[in-house]
Design a protein around this motif. Structure first.
Motif, mmCIF file in Angstrom:
data_model
loop_
_atom_site.group_PDB
_atom_site.id
_atom_site.type_symbol
_atom_site.label_atom_id
_atom_site.label_comp_id
_atom_site.label_asym_id
_atom_site.label_seq_id
_atom_site.Cartn_x
_atom_site.Cartn_y
_atom_site.Cartn_z
ATOM 1 N N THR A 149 50.527 -30.469 -55.734
ATOM 2 C CA THR A 149 51.578 -31.320 -55.165
ATOM 3 C C THR A 149 51.719 -31.101 -53.657
ATOM 4 O O THR A 149 51.816 -29.970 -53.199
ATOM 5 C CB THR A 149 52.933 -31.011 -55.849
ATOM 6 O OG1 THR A 149 52.779 -31.218 -57.247
ATOM 7 C CG2 THR A 149 54.046 -31.896 -55.313
ATOM 8 N N ASN A 150 51.776 -32.162 -52.924
ATOM 9 C CA ASN A 150 51.928 -32.109 -51.467
ATOM 10 C C ASN A 150 53.397 -32.184 -51.061
ATOM 11 O O ASN A 150 54.240 -32.542 -51.884
ATOM 12 C CB ASN A 150 51.188 -33.313 -50.849
ATOM 13 C CG ASN A 150 49.738 -32.969 -50.550
ATOM 14 O OD1 ASN A 150 49.432 -31.897 -50.049
ATOM 15 N ND2 ASN A 150 48.850 -33.902 -50.862
ATOM 16 N N PRO A 151 53.708 -31.922 -49.808
ATOM 17 C CA PRO A 151 52.848 -31.339 -48.787
ATOM 18 C C PRO A 151 52.725 -29.834 -49.048
ATOM 19 O O PRO A 151 53.739 -29.125 -49.137
ATOM 20 C CB PRO A 151 53.583 -31.611 -47.476
ATOM 21 C CG PRO A 151 54.741 -32.526 -47.815
ATOM 22 C CD PRO A 151 55.043 -32.306 -49.260
ATOM 23 N N ALA A 171 46.671 -25.168 -53.915
ATOM 24 C CA ALA A 171 45.324 -25.511 -53.455
ATOM 25 C C ALA A 171 45.253 -26.964 -53.028
ATOM 26 O O ALA A 171 46.012 -27.804 -53.497
ATOM 27 C CB ALA A 171 44.319 -25.285 -54.573
ATOM 28 N N CYS A 172 44.319 -27.215 -52.138
ATOM 29 C CA CYS A 172 44.068 -28.571 -51.646
ATOM 30 C C CYS A 172 42.593 -28.885 -51.883
ATOM 31 O O CYS A 172 41.740 -28.016 -51.723
ATOM 32 C CB CYS A 172 44.388 -28.602 -50.152
ATOM 33 S SG CYS A 172 43.754 -30.045 -49.292
ATOM 34 N N ASP A 173 42.325 -30.126 -52.236
ATOM 35 C CA ASP A 173 40.930 -30.488 -52.531
ATOM 36 C C ASP A 173 40.140 -30.890 -51.277
ATOM 37 O O ASP A 173 38.981 -31.266 -51.376
ATOM 38 C CB ASP A 173 40.887 -31.626 -53.551
ATOM 39 C CG ASP A 173 41.486 -32.917 -53.018
ATOM 40 O OD1 ASP A 173 41.760 -33.022 -51.801
ATOM 41 O OD2 ASP A 173 41.682 -33.847 -53.817
ATOM 42 N N MET A 174 40.801 -30.844 -50.100
ATOM 43 C CA MET A 174 40.146 -31.445 -48.927
ATOM 44 C C MET A 174 38.905 -30.666 -48.488
ATOM 45 O O MET A 174 37.885 -31.271 -48.162
ATOM 46 C CB MET A 174 41.149 -31.541 -47.765
ATOM 47 C CG MET A 174 40.799 -32.612 -46.746
ATOM 48 S SD MET A 174 40.759 -34.269 -47.434
ATOM 49 C CE MET A 174 39.040 -34.660 -47.390
ATOM 50 N N THR A 175 38.985 -29.323 -48.486
ATOM 51 C CA THR A 175 37.799 -28.588 -48.015
ATOM 52 C C THR A 175 36.622 -28.823 -48.962
ATOM 53 O O THR A 175 35.505 -29.045 -48.507
ATOM 54 C CB THR A 175 38.083 -27.075 -47.861
ATOM 55 O OG1 THR A 175 38.657 -26.590 -49.069
ATOM 56 C CG2 THR A 175 39.003 -26.803 -46.692
ATOM 57 N N LEU A 200 46.170 -24.029 -41.376
ATOM 58 C CA LEU A 200 47.294 -24.338 -42.250
ATOM 59 C C LEU A 200 46.775 -25.465 -43.131
ATOM 60 O O LEU A 200 45.668 -25.953 -42.914
ATOM 61 C CB LEU A 200 48.494 -24.793 -41.417
ATOM 62 C CG LEU A 200 48.816 -23.914 -40.201
ATOM 63 C CD1 LEU A 200 49.894 -24.563 -39.352
ATOM 64 C CD2 LEU A 200 49.240 -22.521 -40.650
ATOM 65 N N ASN A 201 47.530 -25.927 -44.102
ATOM 66 C CA ASN A 201 46.979 -26.989 -44.941
ATOM 67 C C ASN A 201 46.801 -28.285 -44.144
ATOM 68 O O ASN A 201 47.668 -28.663 -43.366
ATOM 69 C CB ASN A 201 47.865 -27.235 -46.157
ATOM 70 C CG ASN A 201 47.279 -28.296 -47.072
ATOM 71 O OD1 ASN A 201 47.950 -29.243 -47.440
ATOM 72 N ND2 ASN A 201 46.021 -28.163 -47.412
ATOM 73 N N HIS A 202 45.680 -28.947 -44.353
ATOM 74 C CA HIS A 202 45.318 -30.178 -43.619
ATOM 75 C C HIS A 202 45.340 -29.918 -42.114
ATOM 76 O O HIS A 202 45.718 -30.804 -41.332
ATOM 77 C CB HIS A 202 46.267 -31.344 -43.973
ATOM 78 C CG HIS A 202 46.105 -31.826 -45.391
ATOM 79 N ND1 HIS A 202 46.833 -32.872 -45.905
ATOM 80 C CD2 HIS A 202 45.286 -31.436 -46.401
ATOM 81 C CE1 HIS A 202 46.491 -33.094 -47.156
ATOM 82 N NE2 HIS A 202 45.551 -32.220 -47.489
ATOM 83 N N PHE A 203 44.973 -28.714 -41.715
ATOM 84 C CA PHE A 203 45.130 -28.332 -40.314
ATOM 85 C C PHE A 203 44.287 -27.081 -40.087
ATOM 86 O O PHE A 203 44.819 -25.989 -39.877
ATOM 87 C CB PHE A 203 46.627 -28.022 -40.081
ATOM 88 C CG PHE A 203 47.081 -28.063 -38.648
ATOM 89 C CD1 PHE A 203 47.844 -29.115 -38.178
ATOM 90 C CD2 PHE A 203 46.778 -27.030 -37.762
ATOM 91 C CE1 PHE A 203 48.300 -29.149 -36.863
ATOM 92 C CE2 PHE A 203 47.226 -27.063 -36.449
ATOM 93 C CZ PHE A 203 47.993 -28.135 -35.998
HETATM 94 MN MN MN Z 1 45.224 -31.882 -49.623
#
Ligand code: MN
Ligand code: NAD
Ligand code: G6P
Length: 443
Positions: A149-151, A171-175, A200-203
């Motif tokens: 769940t974001n952010p 966790a974030c799937d972006m990487t 940081l996340n998305h950063f």
């Molecule tokens: Mn993400």
């Protein structure tokens, strides 16, 4: 911890990401033996629609021995569960649309997780997530929560303050999506990669990508390729122009800053002017998702209800589902696989404040995440950007807990997509009205 007959709850069961996650669960039954799947949501219609889709998948793929339920009752959902995969969206896509459109009215970036849209979403989402964690602590204190769940950074910061001992991975799937897309575009196998990354996340930024089969750091050659030609969208989000635009901007970022490989989300901080220029303020990403993924899901449900012959299932099966199932498997089997996780810093990045929530590689086993330590200070450019972002995020979480308008205004003003306190205030005031139902009252 139980080793078989696992009971997995999808919180936000009605999300259009659910089929992809369940497909990964089903593909991994040998290492992640599931016997019950629970869809938990607050929206009965969306949850029931998803139950139909998942029931269809189970039948079509001939899976035996899996009980499937859909419920709005937290007690029914969580008692006896082993893992909770969380992907709720407080306020739904309708409020995502507001997050994107309100800042755009003032010439500012309007985005789901970055800029002021992300902050507005944060003030909604924290409340939902804290509620979810409270339910899990009440009904299944031994269960692991794997959160998408974001952010993400705001959620992680808030949960850490309220429930410091929660068994939760963020966790974030972006990487993994960036890595998979690069590997496919340029002919590598990312399973051979050991990536170093911080932020940081998305950063954040990659600092090296060691390829075990080639026995060298391939980041310099990846940067070289990316500076010339943007990646093409691969495997998932096919035909989705806005993801293609994101990859194009990643190449642009590298033309300015070619030393490290950036997360694509940095475009919102480096090039807010271009992003705003290229966004239609009347038709944003939320509209695209409603007309795309959401419609697809509704189409599937319609076909199932009407017993239509032929192909029914139509969803993206990308890295997103596999990544969360891999994390759960790594906990279950104590296999210490490596993931990018959003964790309290405490020395991972030595020259960043200890209590920042950062995204770094971590090994995951039965006791949770063991983040790595960088052992080297990060450079001033990244540090300055991250410190400002982190301070803004901390102020926003303060605003949530203290119900403080002043802290919210400071957070909005400090956000690096914002050009003046005037605009920060105008957006905050308009967002307060739009989010009346969801935000804490700020005064
Ligand atoms: Mn993400
Ligand atoms: P969506 O609105 O389509 O689906 C979310 C579901 O959550 C809906 O069915 C909604 O009814 C439900 N919900 C809302 N509040 C709830 C609550 N308090 N309890 C239980 N259920 C609740 O949203 P989506 O586009 O599918 O995205 C879902 C979430 O996943 C979002 O937070 C999104 O930002 C996040 N996401 C994160 C990543 C990542 O990398 N971390 C990747 C993709 C999506
Ligand atoms: C990536 C990010 C997520 C974000 C999603 C948005 O997966 O890592 O954090 O929520 O993109 O995608 P969408 O298709 O909903 O715009």
């Amino acid at each position: 911890m139980k080793q078989k007959n696992l009971n997995v709850v999808i919180a936000g069961g009605g999300s259009t990401y659910t089929p992809g996650i369940i497909q990964a669960v089903l593909n991994n039954r040998d290492v992640f033996p599931v016997s019950k799947i629970t869809l938990y949501d607050i929206d009965a219609d969306r949850n029931e629609d998803m139950r139909l889709i998942i029931a269809y998948m189970l039948k079509q793929q001939k899976h035996q021995g899996i009980e499937l339920i859909a419920t709005l009752d937290p007690e029914e959902a969580f008692v006896g569960c082993d893992f909770v995969f969380s992907q709720i969206r407080v306020g739904g896509l309708t409020m995502r649309e507001q997050d994107e459109k309100i800042p755009l009215k003032y010439g500012l970036v309007g985005q789901e997780t970055c800029g002021l849209g992300g902050f507005a979403y944060g003030l909604r989402s924290i409340r939902g997530l804290l509620g979810l964690v409270a339910y899990v602590q009440q009904y299944a204190p031994e269960a692991w929560i794997l959160n998408y769940t974001n952010p993400e950074t705001l959620i992680a910061e808030a949960v850490r303050r309220k429930f410091p001992n929660a068994k939760m991975l963020n966790a974030c799937d972006m990487t993994i999506s960036i890595e998979e897309t690069m590997a496919r575009n340029f002919g590598y196998d990312r399973n051979n990669w050991i990536a170093q990354y911080y932020g940081l996340n998305h950063f954040g930024w990659y600092t090296s990508i060691y390829d075990k089969s080639l026995e060298r750091d391939i980041m310099p050659e990846l940067i070289q390729k990316l500076r010339g030609t943007p990646m093409k969208i691969a495997s998932f989000n096919k035909g989705d122009q806005s993801w293609q635009d994101a990859w194009n901007m990643l190449s642009k970022t590298l033309q300015y800053f070619p030393e490290y490989l950036p997360n694509n989300y940095l475009e919102y901080y480096f090039f807010p002017n271009i992003v705003v220029e290229n966004t239609d303020p009347n038709y944003t990403r939320a509209n695209q998702v409603m007309d795309g993924r959401l419609k697809n899901t509704q189409e599937m449900v319609k076909k199932i209800r009407q017993h239509t012959d032929g192909a029914v299932l139509n969803f993206d099966f990308g890295e997103h589902g596999q990544y969360i199932v891999d994390m759960a498997t790594s906990i279950l089997n104590d296999s210490h696989q490596r993931f990018m996780l959003i964790v309290p810093n405490y020395g991972s990045i030595p020259n960043l404040r200890a209590d920042a929530v950062v995204e770094v590689p971590a090994y995951v086993g039965r006791t949770g995440a063991e983040p790595i330590a960088m052992r080297q200070p990060i450079n001033d450019f990244h540090k300055g950007l991250m410190e400002a972002q982190n301070a803004a995020e901390k102020l926003l979480v303060d605003a949530y807990f203290e119900h403080s308008y002043q802290k919210a205004l400071q957070a909005f003003t400090l956000n690096q997509t914002v050009s003046s306190a005037d605009k920060a205030k105008q957006v905050l005031d308009e967002m307060m009205i739009a989010n009346k139902e969801y935000w804490p009252e700020l005064s």
